[in-house]
Design an enzyme around this catalytic site. Structure first.
Site, PDB file in Angstrom:
ATOM      1  N   LYS A  50       0.842  -1.192   0.000  1.00 17.08           N
ATOM      2  CA  LYS A  50       0.000   0.000   0.000  1.00 17.08           C
ATOM      3  C   LYS A  50       0.881   1.248   0.000  1.00 17.08           C
ATOM      4  O   LYS A  50       2.083   1.185   0.239  1.00 17.08           O
ATOM      5  CB  LYS A  50      -0.920  -0.002   1.225  1.00 17.08           C
ATOM      6  CG  LYS A  50      -0.189   0.055   2.563  1.00 17.08           C
ATOM      7  CD  LYS A  50      -1.143  -0.018   3.728  1.00 17.08           C
ATOM      8  CE  LYS A  50      -0.385   0.058   5.056  1.00 17.08           C
ATOM      9  NZ  LYS A  50      -1.304   0.037   6.221  1.00 17.08           N
ATOM     10  N   TYR A 271      14.770  30.640   8.155  1.00 19.19           N
ATOM     11  CA  TYR A 271      13.584  31.395   8.539  1.00 19.19           C
ATOM     12  C   TYR A 271      13.500  31.537  10.055  1.00 19.19           C
ATOM     13  O   TYR A 271      13.709  30.584  10.803  1.00 19.19           O
ATOM     14  CB  TYR A 271      12.322  30.691   8.037  1.00 19.19           C
ATOM     15  CG  TYR A 271      12.058  30.888   6.568  1.00 19.19           C
ATOM     16  CD1 TYR A 271      11.760  32.147   6.052  1.00 19.19           C
ATOM     17  CD2 TYR A 271      12.104  29.810   5.701  1.00 19.19           C
ATOM     18  CE1 TYR A 271      11.514  32.331   4.704  1.00 19.19           C
ATOM     19  CE2 TYR A 271      11.855  29.975   4.341  1.00 19.19           C
ATOM     20  CZ  TYR A 271      11.566  31.238   3.854  1.00 19.19           C
ATOM     21  OH  TYR A 271      11.323  31.404   2.517  1.00 19.19           O
TER      22      TYR A 271
END
Length: 377
Positions: A50, A271
């Site tokens: 999956k 940042y």
């Protein structure tokens, strides 16, 4: 078991236009399947592919697993099963964990997919579809043994036991459940769920049983029953964080250095300027960021490696870049052709996950599509 390799094979830097290179060892995935299959005795060892084989590419991975001996595959969604069908042999069984959503039963039979029935509504939908096509149709039945996520409740099982006609036209190929605490072997929940599976299965049509996924395999033969369904373990993630990982690493992620600069005392990085230098440092900016699936939370305590040099991540991870400290690395080896390991021999997927405050499953499945990917034999 053979000794684990200290490094993955490398294909060299085959991606001149990419910021990072993700190498996936298909041989290591096959070796992990072989090891898991050997541990499970007579139980069928399925393969969970999956989420695009946990982010590594089901198109490439599933055929390798089938050649290694896997004949049963699990996916989560119908569309995953439809895509997978084209990459495995006609004889391979594909089970869809989420079962048939309303309006989809014909797609299951059209693509030879076996649903996992999780609710009375799904059972009714599949029963009605069997009646329409005039044939008994195979299905797995999932029971909830304590995780409160998927599967029939005890009351649902009692309802089915009291009225067998509710399963008319449904060929029960598997009765399954899922362990909530398999990665904690000492948890009493494991034995409790095993006992509940046996009790609930006794009230349903006789069928093979399945309980263990990756970590459950390592709980021992009492948990193997008739089928096991490893997923994360196939891709090298540790089944028990309290013990050494017995599995082969399957991925190596290397990022290119885009720029190197020197900063002085008090200069901030990234940042928010959340990291500031206490003295002169040399820093390198890498062409990898959270848009590539390298998780932003991984900056706290995270690092890259260049040979034996540990290179701490500085400041916040950006969308397309990450900044590391390369002060201790000789300047002569740092230029735009240099690449560093973000995941590799010195820093596993599970290590990256710990730095990011998450689990290896999330790290693997998050790895983005911008990487150049190299599949190694």
């Amino acid at each position: 078991m053979p000794d684990l390799p200290s490094t993955l094979p490398t294909s060299g830097w085959a991606a001149p236009g990419a910021g990072a290179l993700l190498e996936i060892s298909l041989g290591a995935i096959a070796a992990n399947y072989d090891m898991l299959n050997a541990r499970t005795g007579s139980a069928i060892c399925a393969a969970v592919v999956k989420a695009d084989a946990y982010g590594l590419g089901a198109r490439e991975v599933a055929p390798v697993l089938e050649r290694a001996g896997a004949k049963v595959f699990f996916v989560a969604h119908l569309e995953e099963g439809v895509r997978l069908r084209a990459h495995v042999s006609p004889g391979a069984r594909i089970l869809v964990l989420h079962g048939p959503m309303p309006g989809t039963p014909r797609d299951f039979t059209g693509h030879d997919l076996c649903p996992v029935l999780n609710s009375m509504e799904q059972i009714a939908d599949w029963r009605a579809h069997a009646r329409r096509v005039g044939n008994a149709l195979p299905a797995a039945i999932q029971v909830d043994t304590g995780m409160s996520r998927f599967g029939l409740s005890t009351a649902d099982v009692e309802t089915l036991a009291a009225d067998p006609a509710l399963l008319a036209g449904i060929g029960t190929r598997l009765v399954m459940s899922h362990l909530a605490c398999a990665d904690t072997p000492a948890s009493p929940a494991n034995a409790m769920q095993r006992a509940r599976l046996l009790a609930m299965a006794a009230r349903l049509p006789r069928a093979p049983l399945a309980l263990a996924a990756s970590s459950g395999i390592f709980l021992g033969p009492d948990y193997h029953f008739d089928l096991v369904r490893p997923g994360a373990a196939l891709y090298g993630l540790t089944p028990d964080a309290t013990r050494p990982n017995p599995l082969h690493p399957t991925v190596r992620l290397r990022a290119r250095i885009v720029q190197v600069r020197t900063i002085g005392a008090g200069d901030g990085v990234g940042y928010g300027l959340t990291w500031r230098a206490s003295g002169p440092r040399r820093i390198a900016t890498l062409g990898i960021g959270y848009a590539d699936g390298f998780l932003r939370h991984g900056a706290d305590g995270g690092c890259a490696w260049l040979d034996d040099y540990r290179l701490p991540i500085l400041g916040r991870i950006s969308m397309d870049s990450t900044t590391i400290d390369v002060t201790d690395v000789p300047e002569s080896v740092l230029d735009a052709t240099t690449h560093v390991d973000m995941i590799g021999p010195r820093h596993s997927v599970d290590d990256v996950a710990r730095c990011a405050g998450t689990i290896g499953y999330e790290v693997l499945t998050a790895l983005g599509s911008r990487f150049h990917r190299a599949y190694l034999p």
